[in-house]
Design a protein around this motif. Structure first.
Motif, PDB file in Angstrom:
ATOM      1  N   ARG A 143       3.017  42.121  -3.511  1.00 35.07           N
ATOM      2  CA  ARG A 143       2.184  42.247  -2.315  1.00 35.07           C
ATOM      3  C   ARG A 143       2.020  43.705  -1.891  1.00 35.07           C
ATOM      4  O   ARG A 143       2.991  44.428  -1.708  1.00 35.07           O
ATOM      5  N   GLY A 144       0.761  44.132  -1.753  1.00 40.36           N
ATOM      6  CA  GLY A 144       0.481  45.479  -1.282  1.00 40.36           C
ATOM      7  C   GLY A 144       0.828  46.579  -2.260  1.00 40.36           C
ATOM      8  O   GLY A 144       0.879  47.749  -1.881  1.00 40.36           O
ATOM      9  N   LYS A 145       1.043  46.223  -3.517  1.00 37.11           N
ATOM     10  CA  LYS A 145       1.432  47.223  -4.522  1.00 37.11           C
ATOM     11  C   LYS A 145       0.239  47.605  -5.392  1.00 37.11           C
ATOM     12  O   LYS A 145      -0.615  46.786  -5.697  1.00 37.11           O
ATOM     13  N   ARG A 146       0.230  48.856  -5.808  1.00 41.52           N
ATOM     14  CA  ARG A 146      -0.842  49.364  -6.665  1.00 41.52           C
ATOM     15  C   ARG A 146      -0.537  49.080  -8.131  1.00 41.52           C
ATOM     16  O   ARG A 146       0.569  49.318  -8.605  1.00 41.52           O
ATOM     17  N   HIS A 147      -1.515  48.546  -8.829  1.00 41.35           N
ATOM     18  CA  HIS A 147      -1.366  48.339 -10.266  1.00 41.35           C
ATOM     19  C   HIS A 147      -1.559  49.676 -10.975  1.00 41.35           C
ATOM     20  O   HIS A 147      -2.479  50.439 -10.661  1.00 41.35           O
ATOM     21  N   VAL A 148      -0.690  49.959 -11.924  1.00 43.64           N
ATOM     22  CA  VAL A 148      -0.715  51.230 -12.638  1.00 43.64           C
ATOM     23  C   VAL A 148      -1.395  51.012 -13.989  1.00 43.64           C
ATOM     24  O   VAL A 148      -0.857  50.342 -14.868  1.00 43.64           O
TER      25      VAL A 148
END
Length: 308
Positions: free
Chosen positions: A33-38
């Motif tokens: 949740r709320g994390k950026r995909h790298v």
């Protein structure tokens, strides 16, 4: 609220638990949740191309994306609205993007000259942003500002601080007849028959390893997500063929990380009496220059690796 056929609609912490995997995601939703995909690879989808040459564009773009999935190379989709924010990517792939506007040519040139890499394939750049032939115009071809002319064979070239490559033709798994559009058979969306030329071009354009790479069965997909603290990551593996066994060999670029630690996260087994996942298991790491390597078992369905 439960919707038949769709599951739970609402906060995960209030969802009913139906399986060990559902319980795992319920307890570990902070990883997502709320994390950026790298993802250091971007696949171009210019609107002039994708909307006006649906069949030719999609029968090339889909297999490229499927190949990246099978090779466990995370990628993002790059649209016209992203042309001014390309800095997060290491490599951009323009697969049969025939209509390349002047704005896109300028954006890609700036991206390459500042150190990025671009892979072009097939008829990319033969038309402008209005899908008008560039022949005889200025430039006479969308790839002329990069290669001096439209290349006719496999080409690799350094440009400014970056690199470019051209693959003249992709070996497609399926040619989409007009009768298939817009109903593309999902069982025909497959990786390239021969991915080697594309992967060679991607490796050249990247000029170095990606943040995370994995080798293993083609049925396993990998996604990389930023962690809760600077420098931390979580790697997520989904196996679409439970019959596949073996191990996944993973290489993680350090990028200045000091003494990283990796932990394997698994859901409880379906046969377990308890739905509580087993505790994280520390994974031994091996140094390899500016990287560490490790291996984990191919999951029956899903597993994650938390890198601190």
């Amino acid at each position: 609220v439960h919707y038949r056929g769709f599951g739970w609609f609402g906060p995960m912490n209030r969802a009913g638990v139906f399986s060990p995997l559902a319980q795992f995601f319920r307890l570990n939703q902070h990883l997502f949740r709320g994390k950026r995909h790298v993802c250091e690879i971007g696949v171009l989808r210019t609107s002039a191309t994708m909307n006006n040459s649906c069949r030719a564009a999609h029968e090339n773009v889909y297999p490229v994306e499927e190949t990246l999935i099978c090779e466990k190379l995370p990628f993002g989709l790059v649209y016209d609205s992203n042309s001014n924010s390309l800095g997060a990517y290491k490599v951009l792939i323009a697969a049969e993007q025939r209509a390349l506007s002047d704005e896109w040519i300028s954006a890609l040139l700036a991206f390459v000259k500042s150190g990025g890499g671009v892979v072009f394939t097939g008829g990319t750049g033969a038309y402008d942003g209005w899908y008008r032939p560039r022949e005889g115009g200025d430039p006479p071809h969308g790839l002329a500002p990069f290669f001096g002319e439209a290349p006719g064979k496999y080409t690799e070239k350094k440009l400014g601080a970056g690199r470019i490559a051209y693959v003249p033709q992709l070996e497609l798994p399926y040619r989409m007849p007009r009768s298939d559009w817009p109903g593309i058979p999902l069982d025909k969306i497959l990786p390239l028959k021969n991915p080697k030329p594309l992967l060679k071009a991607v490796r050249f354009a990247a000029a170095g390893p990606f943040i995370a790479e994995a080798a293993g069965p083609a049925s396993v997909a990998m996604e990389v997500i930023e962690g809760e603290t600077p420098g931390s990551l979580s790697l997520h593996f989904v196996n679409y063929d439970p019959a596949k066994k073996g191990r996944l060999k993973v290489r993680l670029r350090l990028d200045g990380r000091k003494k990283p630690e990796a932990f394997l996260l698994l859901p409880a087994k379906d046969s377990a009496k308890s739905l509580i996942p087993p505790p994280p298991r520390k994974i031994p790491l091996r140094s390899a220059g500016n990287a560490v390597t490790f291996s984990v078992p191919v999951p029956q369905v899903y597993c994650a690796v938390l890198v601190k």
